[in-house]
Design a protein around this motif. Structure first.
Motif, PDB file in Angstrom:
ATOM      1  N   ILE A  25       0.840  -1.200   0.000  1.00  0.00           N
ATOM      2  CA  ILE A  25       0.000   0.000   0.000  1.00  0.00           C
ATOM      3  C   ILE A  25       0.873   1.247   0.000  1.00  0.00           C
ATOM      4  O   ILE A  25       0.544   2.268  -0.617  1.00  0.00           O
ATOM      5  N   ASN A  26       2.018   1.150   0.664  1.00  0.00           N
ATOM      6  CA  ASN A  26       2.933   2.299   0.748  1.00  0.00           C
ATOM      7  C   ASN A  26       3.571   2.659  -0.587  1.00  0.00           C
ATOM      8  O   ASN A  26       4.071   3.764  -0.761  1.00  0.00           O
ATOM      9  N   GLU A  27       3.585   1.688  -1.510  1.00  0.00           N
ATOM     10  CA  GLU A  27       4.208   1.983  -2.800  1.00  0.00           C
ATOM     11  C   GLU A  27       3.420   3.066  -3.527  1.00  0.00           C
ATOM     12  O   GLU A  27       2.200   2.980  -3.623  1.00  0.00           O
ATOM     13  N   PRO A  28       4.134   4.071  -4.062  1.00  0.00           N
ATOM     14  CA  PRO A  28       3.423   5.172  -4.727  1.00  0.00           C
ATOM     15  C   PRO A  28       2.560   4.642  -5.871  1.00  0.00           C
ATOM     16  O   PRO A  28       2.932   3.679  -6.528  1.00  0.00           O
ATOM     17  N   LEU A  29       1.420   5.261  -6.082  1.00  0.00           N
ATOM     18  CA  LEU A  29       0.576   4.851  -7.204  1.00  0.00           C
ATOM     19  C   LEU A  29       0.035   6.079  -7.902  1.00  0.00           C
ATOM     20  O   LEU A  29      -0.045   7.163  -7.319  1.00  0.00           O
ATOM     21  N   ASP A  30      -0.303   5.875  -9.187  1.00  0.00           N
ATOM     22  CA  ASP A  30      -0.830   6.993  -9.957  1.00  0.00           C
ATOM     23  C   ASP A  30      -2.174   6.590 -10.545  1.00  0.00           C
ATOM     24  O   ASP A  30      -2.234   5.753 -11.432  1.00  0.00           O
ATOM     25  N   PRO A  31      -3.256   7.177 -10.049  1.00  0.00           N
ATOM     26  CA  PRO A  31      -4.571   6.803 -10.574  1.00  0.00           C
ATOM     27  C   PRO A  31      -4.798   7.298 -11.994  1.00  0.00           C
ATOM     28  O   PRO A  31      -5.835   6.989 -12.591  1.00  0.00           O
ATOM     29  N   GLY A  32      -3.819   8.056 -12.537  1.00  0.00           N
ATOM     30  CA  GLY A  32      -3.909   8.461 -13.932  1.00  0.00           C
ATOM     31  C   GLY A  32      -4.986   9.484 -14.227  1.00  0.00           C
ATOM     32  O   GLY A  32      -5.556   9.500 -15.304  1.00  0.00           O
ATOM     33  N   VAL A  33      -5.280  10.317 -13.258  1.00  0.00           N
ATOM     34  CA  VAL A  33      -6.263  11.370 -13.526  1.00  0.00           C
ATOM     35  C   VAL A  33      -5.639  12.720 -13.198  1.00  0.00           C
ATOM     36  O   VAL A  33      -6.295  13.634 -12.720  1.00  0.00           O
ATOM     37  N   GLY A  34      -4.323  12.792 -13.487  1.00  0.00           N
ATOM     38  CA  GLY A  34      -3.631  14.060 -13.337  1.00  0.00           C
ATOM     39  C   GLY A  34      -3.233  14.402 -11.918  1.00  0.00           C
ATOM     40  O   GLY A  34      -2.879  15.541 -11.620  1.00  0.00           O
ATOM     41  N   THR A  35      -3.277  13.433 -11.033  1.00  0.00           N
ATOM     42  CA  THR A  35      -2.904  13.728  -9.648  1.00  0.00           C
ATOM     43  C   THR A  35      -1.409  13.578  -9.432  1.00  0.00           C
ATOM     44  O   THR A  35      -0.868  14.089  -8.471  1.00  0.00           O
ATOM     45  N   GLY A  36      -0.754  12.850 -10.360  1.00  0.00           N
ATOM     46  CA  GLY A  36       0.627  12.480 -10.110  1.00  0.00           C
ATOM     47  C   GLY A  36       0.656  11.359  -9.091  1.00  0.00           C
ATOM     48  O   GLY A  36      -0.393  10.935  -8.616  1.00  0.00           O
ATOM     49  N   PRO A  37       1.861  10.844  -8.771  1.00  0.00           N
ATOM     50  CA  PRO A  37       1.936   9.711  -7.844  1.00  0.00           C
ATOM     51  C   PRO A  37       1.479  10.098  -6.435  1.00  0.00           C
ATOM     52  O   PRO A  37       1.779  11.186  -5.957  1.00  0.00           O
ATOM     53  N   ILE A  38       0.751   9.182  -5.833  1.00  0.00           N
ATOM     54  CA  ILE A  38       0.231   9.394  -4.483  1.00  0.00           C
ATOM     55  C   ILE A  38       0.779   8.281  -3.602  1.00  0.00           C
ATOM     56  O   ILE A  38       0.899   7.142  -4.053  1.00  0.00           O
ATOM     57  N   THR A  39       1.121   8.606  -2.372  1.00  0.00           N
ATOM     58  CA  THR A  39       1.545   7.550  -1.452  1.00  0.00           C
ATOM     59  C   THR A  39       0.524   7.429  -0.326  1.00  0.00           C
ATOM     60  O   THR A  39       0.150   8.429   0.287  1.00  0.00           O
ATOM     61  N   LEU A  40       0.083   6.203  -0.110  1.00  0.00           N
ATOM     62  CA  LEU A  40      -0.952   5.978   0.896  1.00  0.00           C
ATOM     63  C   LEU A  40      -0.420   5.122   2.040  1.00  0.00           C
ATOM     64  O   LEU A  40       0.566   4.415   1.885  1.00  0.00           O
ATOM     65  N   THR A  41      -1.100   5.206   3.140  1.00  0.00           N
ATOM     66  CA  THR A  41      -0.801   4.300   4.250  1.00  0.00           C
ATOM     67  C   THR A  41      -2.119   3.680   4.700  1.00  0.00           C
ATOM     68  O   THR A  41      -3.188   4.139   4.324  1.00  0.00           O
ATOM     69  N   ALA A  42      -1.994   2.625   5.484  1.00  0.00           N
ATOM     70  CA  ALA A  42      -3.193   1.976   5.998  1.00  0.00           C
ATOM     71  C   ALA A  42      -2.950   1.551   7.439  1.00  0.00           C
ATOM     72  O   ALA A  42      -1.805   1.435   7.878  1.00  0.00           O
ATOM     73  N   SER A  43      -4.031   1.349   8.153  1.00  0.00           N
ATOM     74  CA  SER A  43      -3.936   0.820   9.508  1.00  0.00           C
ATOM     75  C   SER A  43      -4.559  -0.564   9.515  1.00  0.00           C
ATOM     76  O   SER A  43      -5.645  -0.762   8.983  1.00  0.00           O
ATOM     77  N   LEU A  44      -3.829  -1.524  10.099  1.00  0.00           N
ATOM     78  CA  LEU A  44      -4.294  -2.907  10.100  1.00  0.00           C
ATOM     79  C   LEU A  44      -4.605  -3.368  11.526  1.00  0.00           C
ATOM     80  O   LEU A  44      -3.786  -3.198  12.422  1.00  0.00           O
ATOM     81  N   GLY A  45      -5.788  -3.905  11.693  1.00  0.00           N
ATOM     82  CA  GLY A  45      -6.141  -4.515  12.977  1.00  0.00           C
ATOM     83  C   GLY A  45      -6.264  -6.015  12.758  1.00  0.00           C
ATOM     84  O   GLY A  45      -6.909  -6.458  11.814  1.00  0.00           O
ATOM     85  N   ILE A  46      -5.612  -6.769  13.595  1.00  0.00           N
ATOM     86  CA  ILE A  46      -5.541  -8.218  13.358  1.00  0.00           C
ATOM     87  C   ILE A  46      -5.970  -8.990  14.596  1.00  0.00           C
ATOM     88  O   ILE A  46      -5.614  -8.621  15.717  1.00  0.00           O
TER      89      ILE A  46
END
Ligand code: C2E
Ligand code: CA
Ligand code: CA
Length: 710
Positions: A370-391
């Motif tokens: 999830i941390n890997e940068p991604l580009d949704p291809g709608v002119g936002t440029g690469p975005i980096t996201l994080t997530a919280s995991l409960g296990i």
């Protein structure tokens, strides 16, 4: 002219010939007619008479076509026969005729001209074989054949060795194989390879046993495309023992299946990402639990929530948001191994079930993916996201499927609280603790409603003169099952809950109510009331206090001491000071409870408006044996004197304690050494005894008998 040409001789031989013919004809089962050269009946055998109901004597000389024609007799056939008779040629025909009573019957009729050669007059002999039965089965066969040809079901006939003998056009339509493609082959050429050999084995076993099998089979068309058929196989036995055929018929139910799959998709899958949805996740989790139970294995459930996803949606729009979810869904799916599931269970929330080994590393991989940068291809440029995991882990956490997901969800919230982009493991014990707390809170709120709480009162005495200066109100819970409960058993549960203030208000109200009762009985008693920090800091605390006073005008505020604990909840010390000052303005007295146990005793002492300092019982209890406890008690008393605050020592269990405290200059005491807390109803009797005793004995420090003990 030869002998044989002689007319007399001729007649003789003709008669002999006819006789012989008749003899033969009488003996055979077929129907036999002898016609003369005009086609008129000359003779009929008994078989004929018997079957048709016409007797020779009645029909002699008649023409057969006049006798046997019936409504469904084919006129063409009749005229064909007549024509042959005319030409004296043999004829043969299958024709429907009628008996005398009118019953139709099929006959195969053949006629041959006879004459000099047979030693008879020229004519015909017609032999008729009843072919009604054959006609019947022929019709059956014709129908069967048309069923075979026109059926929408594919039909395949194979022999004992399962070699294909015939297939119908529907077979070719469905499978793409023509009849000539498959004749002589084994039907296994259709096999898709989807079913295990065991599947076919059990199918054949069933056919051996019951001559029948029905089920769904995945096969492959000539084009290579797979399809599902609903197949029924029957073993058909022939008359000869041990000889049989197989008739297999099937319909293509692929479309039906696909439709069912579409339905299944809609119900079980998330449209946006194609991942299973929450319902399917729960179904799979239930299966996984059963599996884990059986195999004595662990599984874990993870609730994954993207951090700050709303902000992304808000600033880049929903299209970008959706694309991001799609990308992340496929990344998550790639981190899984077989047997694992990832589902989308809400907007930006995913659920994961891991059954394989080494769950932690999979979760680490998920976070990383999830941390890997991604580009949704709608002119936002690469975005980096994080997530919280409960296990949460099963079976350490023994909840059912829904419970496991809920626990993972709770753990996810803890992960968010801890600072996002990390994992947090659910702690079943902690949860159990929380659950019990929730349950007790429910009980407490019911107890408030049912008036199960009660105030006990413990006397506070001025050492000089043994005078009772007041009573500390101490709450008790008359639990319907557990009996009388002390505050230690429920106040910790209450602390920080929404019920803390309501219970505090109940205590205030009840204490004032009790004082009122005593007053009406002629006793002006003072009461100390414990006020929790949260209650004290509650916005409406002083307003309520005023309103209680207002409704009980006979009570003097001076009779009420508010005991306030040193507590972190009083961190906003300026506000605490203001509230307490306001209380003092209203006329209440303020006591600083449990003095010396907190970290900021001195700060409180200096800052807060205080009328009394209570030395905590933990120092008092051991002051006779423990030098440092004694030193603390001494310095508190000293401090109090410096701040000109009177000092009360609590937990005074013996008169020795009381004497020692008196020597140190302590003003007031409270403890089992004087009296245990008691119900309000016992106070007046206790007071009476106390007065009597001090009158007689003069000094509380002297040992005395008959004191209330509880
Ligand atoms: P506290 O304010 O320090 O109250 C004194 C506690 O010491 C009472 O315990 C009392 O029964 C106990 N005690 C009295 N004399 C002796 C003694 O000689 N030896 C020993 N070992 N103990 C003695 P209790 O009633 O169990 O109350 C415990 C605590 O619960 C109180 O401590 C107070 O902080 C809190 N509490 C009690 N009633 C209320 C209430 O109505 N409201 C609030 N907010 N807290 C209360
Ligand atoms: Ca107290
Ligand atoms: Ca105390």
């Amino acid at each position: 002219m030869s002998d044989s040409d002689h007319p007399e001789h001729r007649r003789h031989t003709q008669e002999v010939g006819l006789e012989r013919l008749s003899l033969v004809a009488s003996a055979i089962r077929n129907m036999v007619l002898i016609l003369d050269d005009t086609g008129a009946i000359q003779w009929a055998n008994p078989g004929f008479e018997e079957y048709t109901g016409y007797l020779l004597r009645d029909i002699c000389g008649a023409h057969p076509k006049d006798l046997f024609n019936g409504p469904a007799t084919d006129p063409d056939k009749v005229s064909r026969i007549c024509h042959k008779l005319l030409l004296a040629q043999p004829f043969e025909e299958d024709i429907l005729l009628y008996t005398r009573p009118g019953t139709p019957f099929w006959v195969h009729i053949y006629g041959v001209p006879i004459g000099a050669e047979q030693g008879v007059l020229p004519g015909f002999i017609a032999v008729m074989t009843n072919i009604s039965d054959r006609k019947h089965s022929e019709r059956g066969l014709r129908i069967a054949a048309s069923v075979f040809d026109r059926s929408h079901e594919a039909i395949l006939i194979s022999d004992q060795n399962n070699r294909i003998l015939d297939v119908n056009p529907a077979f070719s339509r469905i499978t793409g194989y023509s009849r000539s493609d498959v004749l002589g082959l084994n039907p296994s050429i259709l096999s898709s390879g989807r079913h295990s050999p065991a599947y076919y084995r059990s199918m054949w076993q069933r056919i051996e046993r019951t001559d029948h099998w029905r089920g769904e089979i995945w096969n492959r068309r000539k084009s290579g495309e797979e399809f599902v058929e609903l197949l029924s196989v029957s073993r058909v036995h022939l008359d000869e023992p041990g000889r049989y055929y197989h008739v297999a018929s099937f319909t293509d139910i692929t479309a039906l299946k696909n439709h069912a799959k579409d339905l299944d998709r809609a119900v079980n899958y998330d449209e946006l990402t194609g991942l299973p949805n929450r319902q399917l996740l729960e179904d799979r989790l239930r299966d996984a639990q059963t599996h884990a139970d059986r195999q004595h294995k662990n599984l874990s459930v993870c609730y994954l929530d993207l951090d700050g996803f709303e902000a992304i949606n808000d600033s880049f729009g929903h299209a970008a948001g959706n694309e991001i979810l799609r990308i992340l869904a496929s990344r998550l799916a790639q981190t899984l191994r077989s047997g694992d599931t990832v589902a989308r269970i809400g907007g930006d929330e995913f659920g994961v079930i891991l059954q394989s080994e080494d769950h932690d590393s999979v979760y680490e991989r998920m976070l990383a993916s999830i941390n890997e940068p991604l580009d949704p291809g709608v002119g936002t440029g690469p975005i980096t996201l994080t997530a919280s995991l409960g296990i949460t882990r099963y079976p350490a956490d023994s909840a059912d499927a829904e419970g496991l997901i809920r626990h993972a969800d709770q753990a996810m919230y803890s992960a968010k609280e801890k600072g996002r982009n990390l994992l947090h493991f659910f702690d079943p014990e902690l949860n159990e603790h929380r659950r019990q707390r929730r349950q007790q809170l429910t009980e407490i709120s019911q107890a408030l409603e049912n008036e199960e709480f009660e105030l006990y009162f413990q006397p506070q005495v001025r050492i000089a003169g043994c005078e009772v200066v007041g009573f500390e109100a101490l709450v008790r819970w008359n639990h319907p099952q557990k009996g009388l409960l002390l505050p230690a058993e429920f106040l910790t549960t209450l602390e920080g809950s929404h019920l803390e203030v309501p219970l505090g208000q109940w205590v205030l109200k009840e204490a004032i109510y009790q004082m009122n009762l005593w007053q009406a009985a002629g006793e002006d008693l003072s009461v100390s009331i414990n006020i929790s920090a949260q209650h004290l800091m509650d916005q409406s605390f002083t307003r309520y206090l005023e309103s209680y006073l207002h409704s009980h005008p006979a009570i003097e505020p001076r009779q009420i001491t508010l005991e306030v604990l040193e507590s972190t909840a009083l961190d906003d010390i300026r506000r605490a000071r203001n509230v307490l000052a306001r209380c003092q303005d209203l006329g209440f007295r303020i006591a600083l409870d449990d003095f010396g146990t907190g970290f900021s005793s001195l700060t409180y002492l200096r800052t807060l408006p205080v009328d009394l300092v209570k030395i905590d019982k933990s120092f008092v209890r051991n002051m006779l044996d423990d030098a440092s406890d004694r030193a603390i008690v001494e310095s508190v008393i000293f401090l109090g004197q410096r701040f000109t605050h009177p000092i009360l020592a609590e937990g005074v269990e013996t008169l020795d304690h009381a004497r020692a405290l008196r020597q140190l200059g302590c003003d007031y005491i409270q403890g089992y050494g004087i009296a245990r807390p008691m119900p309000a109803s016992e106070i007046q009797e206790w007071l009476r005894q106390w007065h009597q005793q001090t009158k007689i004995e003069g000094n509380v420090l002297e040992p005395a008998s008959g004191r209330q003990s509880r």
